[in-house]
Design a protein around this motif. Structure first.
Motif, PDB file in Angstrom:
ATOM      1  N   LYS A 107       0.933  -1.295  -0.045  1.00 27.61           N
ATOM      2  CA  LYS A 107      -0.104  -0.037  -0.047  1.00 27.61           C
ATOM      3  C   LYS A 107       0.898   1.256   0.216  1.00 27.61           C
ATOM      4  O   LYS A 107       0.373   2.347  -0.235  1.00 27.61           O
ATOM      5  CB  LYS A 107      -0.984   0.037   1.115  1.00 27.61           C
ATOM      6  N   LYS A 108       2.053   1.131   0.256  1.00 29.93           N
ATOM      7  CA  LYS A 108       3.064   2.283   0.424  1.00 29.93           C
ATOM      8  C   LYS A 108       3.868   2.536  -1.053  1.00 29.93           C
ATOM      9  O   LYS A 108       4.580   3.531  -1.136  1.00 29.93           O
ATOM     10  CB  LYS A 108       3.825   2.279   1.478  1.00 29.93           C
ATOM     11  N   ARG A 109       3.655   1.665  -1.816  1.00 34.00           N
ATOM     12  CA  ARG A 109       4.219   1.598  -3.221  1.00 34.00           C
ATOM     13  C   ARG A 109       3.535   3.047  -3.884  1.00 34.00           C
ATOM     14  O   ARG A 109       2.269   2.873  -3.754  1.00 34.00           O
ATOM     15  CB  ARG A 109       4.238   0.470  -3.980  1.00 34.00           C
ATOM     16  N   PRO A 110       4.150   3.569  -4.731  1.00 35.29           N
ATOM     17  CA  PRO A 110       3.590   4.762  -5.503  1.00 35.29           C
ATOM     18  C   PRO A 110       2.870   4.056  -6.700  1.00 35.29           C
ATOM     19  O   PRO A 110       3.009   2.961  -7.088  1.00 35.29           O
ATOM     20  CB  PRO A 110       4.755   5.609  -6.048  1.00 35.29           C
ATOM     21  N   ALA A 111       1.849   4.987  -7.381  1.00 36.69           N
ATOM     22  CA  ALA A 111       1.325   4.631  -8.678  1.00 36.69           C
ATOM     23  C   ALA A 111       2.167   4.629  -9.555  1.00 36.69           C
ATOM     24  O   ALA A 111       3.191   5.404  -9.564  1.00 36.69           O
ATOM     25  CB  ALA A 111      -0.070   5.645  -8.646  1.00 36.69           C
ATOM     26  N   MET A 112       1.816   3.918 -10.848  1.00 31.88           N
ATOM     27  CA  MET A 112       2.771   4.026 -11.840  1.00 31.88           C
ATOM     28  C   MET A 112       2.949   5.499 -12.698  1.00 31.88           C
ATOM     29  O   MET A 112       4.118   5.778 -12.820  1.00 31.88           O
ATOM     30  CB  MET A 112       2.196   2.937 -13.057  1.00 31.88           C
ATOM     31  N   ALA A 113       2.049   6.213 -12.410  1.00 31.72           N
ATOM     32  CA  ALA A 113       2.162   7.608 -12.729  1.00 31.72           C
ATOM     33  C   ALA A 113       3.099   8.406 -11.914  1.00 31.72           C
ATOM     34  O   ALA A 113       3.879   9.327 -12.608  1.00 31.72           O
ATOM     35  CB  ALA A 113       0.672   8.254 -12.832  1.00 31.72           C
ATOM     36  N   GLU A 114       3.167   8.043 -10.743  1.00 31.83           N
ATOM     37  CA  GLU A 114       4.113   8.768  -9.848  1.00 31.83           C
ATOM     38  C   GLU A 114       5.585   8.269 -10.185  1.00 31.83           C
ATOM     39  O   GLU A 114       6.271   9.101 -10.112  1.00 31.83           O
ATOM     40  CB  GLU A 114       3.715   8.631  -8.433  1.00 31.83           C
ATOM     41  N   VAL A 115       5.670   6.759 -10.382  1.00 32.13           N
ATOM     42  CA  VAL A 115       7.004   6.426 -10.641  1.00 32.13           C
ATOM     43  C   VAL A 115       7.320   7.115 -12.072  1.00 32.13           C
ATOM     44  O   VAL A 115       8.877   7.561 -12.066  1.00 32.13           O
ATOM     45  CB  VAL A 115       6.805   4.851 -11.086  1.00 32.13           C
ATOM     46  N   ALA A 116       6.700   7.175 -12.911  1.00 30.81           N
ATOM     47  CA  ALA A 116       7.097   7.741 -14.321  1.00 30.81           C
ATOM     48  C   ALA A 116       7.613   9.137 -14.233  1.00 30.81           C
ATOM     49  O   ALA A 116       8.558   9.721 -14.567  1.00 30.81           O
ATOM     50  CB  ALA A 116       5.990   7.640 -15.423  1.00 30.81           C
TER      51      ALA A 116
END
Length: 398
Positions: free
Chosen positions: A354-363
């Motif tokens: 749940k603490k992993r970022p969304a893919m958009a945030e990773v990009a």
């Protein structure tokens, strides 16, 4: 810009209007109207050379307008045929075909393209991958189900096959091996899909096989950014689309070493795999892929075990971070860039899903490190342009 007939006539009227007024204005300043009888002698007294001059001027004007119009029309046609990046993944006839339904291609056409299906470039338990060349010269990848009999092809398999076609018709992205068409045939039994072909092999080959060309640091950054932008796009679709697998083996490279994500076995998915295809799992795999690109090491090896465990001592600060970089390019990797990317890795592989970022945030975070825009991470040439011509010509001939 196109000059139509109405515009051309308007230009001629504006150019000819001064001559019309000259015939109605008195040379002596008398602006009183003259009768038609008074004007006739003046017309008859008009010098012969003036008549020739007016006629020639009119002809020249007409030729200039006609030539200009023709040039603009030809220029426009030439620009329309220029290979340009597409804004939503596809353009022209192919885009319309996907909106109405993915193009269906003939088995005989694909059989000829794949040299009677002897040009095998890959296989798995569920499918065989062929390389083919269409009559236009365009290279394609043809994925064929390994089942050769209708009685061995379940309703579930047919549903998954159709679902993949439907899904990939929505995903179109420049960093995806886009679906160009499909083929179904009952005799002989055939279920095939036709994809773009990326000629420079997989990312896995370039990272781990000595015979393949080494990738320098800027190229690796461009590849990984293309992957990030494509996954961001897929995760933001409604409903989201997650690739069945994400690894260096499923990423292929174009002639200019841009990334193309391949996802050719979607119809073979099992229900038990669905839980691994949420965004949190995708982000985790993105973190592992980043580690693989940075270190040049396999995700798993007999000598070092899991890559994520090997890298943990570097990510935790127990070992110097720069020593984690691939020895082939260690001296060319900026320390600041490496540290920032490792920050992204830590977020992606966080033990709490749940603490992993969304893919958009990773990009977004990765773009802040690499300073590469989506346009810079995509292939410079658009092979789908040739596919459009091929499919359009096939439609016309049919």
């Amino acid at each position: 810009m196109t000059i139509n007939r109405t515009t051309g006539c308007a230009i001629q009227r504006r150019l000819l209007r001064p001559h019309d007024h000259q015939g109605l204005e008195s040379p002596h300043g008398d602006h009183s109207p003259k009768s038609t009888t008074d004007l006739e002698p003046e017309r008859r007294r008009l010098p012969q050379w003036a008549i020739y001059t007016i006629a020639i001027s009119g002809s020249v004007l007409f030729l200039v307008v006609a030539a200009t119009t023709t040039y603009l029309l030809l220029s426009r046609g030439k620009r329309d045929n220029t290979v340009m990046p597409w804004s939503t993944g596809l353009s022209g006839p192919l885009s319309k075909a996907f909106v109405a339904g993915v193009p269906s291609l003939g088995r005989a056409e694909l059989q000829a393209a794949c040299e009677d299906f002897i040009n095998v470039i890959g296989s798995s338990s569920g499918c065989t991958l062929y390389k083919g060349t269409l009559s236009s010269g365009m290279e394609v990848a043809v994925v064929s189900a390994s089942t050769h009999s209708a009685k061995d092809w379940s309703d579930r398999s047919e549903e998954q096959f159709k679902n993949k076609i439907s899904v990939l018709s929505r995903v179109n992205h420049k960093n995806l091996m886009n679906l160009l068409g499909y083929c179904t045939c009952d005799e002989p039994f055939t279920r095939m899909m036709v994809f773009e072909y990326a000629p420079c092999g997989s990312l896995f080959e370039h990272l781990h096989i000595r015979e393949a060309e080494d990738l320098d640091w800027p190229t690796r950054l461009r590849i990984i950014m293309g992957v990030a932008y494509c996954l961001e796009h897929m995760s933001q679709l409604e409903p989201p689309v997650m690739p069945a697998s994400l690894s260096s083996s499923s990423i292929y490279l174009t002639e200019d070493y841009a990334a193309k994500i391949s996802d050719v076995e979607l119809w073979k998915d099992d229900d038990k795999d669905a839980a691994l295809r949420d965004e949190e799992s995708l982000v985790y795999r993105m973190g592992i892929l980043l580690l693989e690109v940075i270190s040049g090491r396999l995700p798993f090896s007999e000598d070092h075990g899991l890559l994520v465990l090997w890298a943990s001592s570097y990510l935790d600060g127990k070992r110097p971070l720069h020593a984690m970089a691939d020895p082939m390019l260690r001296s060319s990797v900026p320390d600041k860039q490496l540290a920032a990317l490792c920050d992204v890795v830590r977020l992606c592989i966080h033990s709490d899903r749940k603490k992993r970022p969304a893919m958009a945030e990773v990009a977004r975070l990765m773009r802040g490190v690499t300073a590469l825009s989506p346009e810079q991470a995509t292939p410079r040439n658009n092979p789908l342009w040739w596919a459009e011509l091929e499919i359009a010509s096939a439609a016309d001939s049919g």
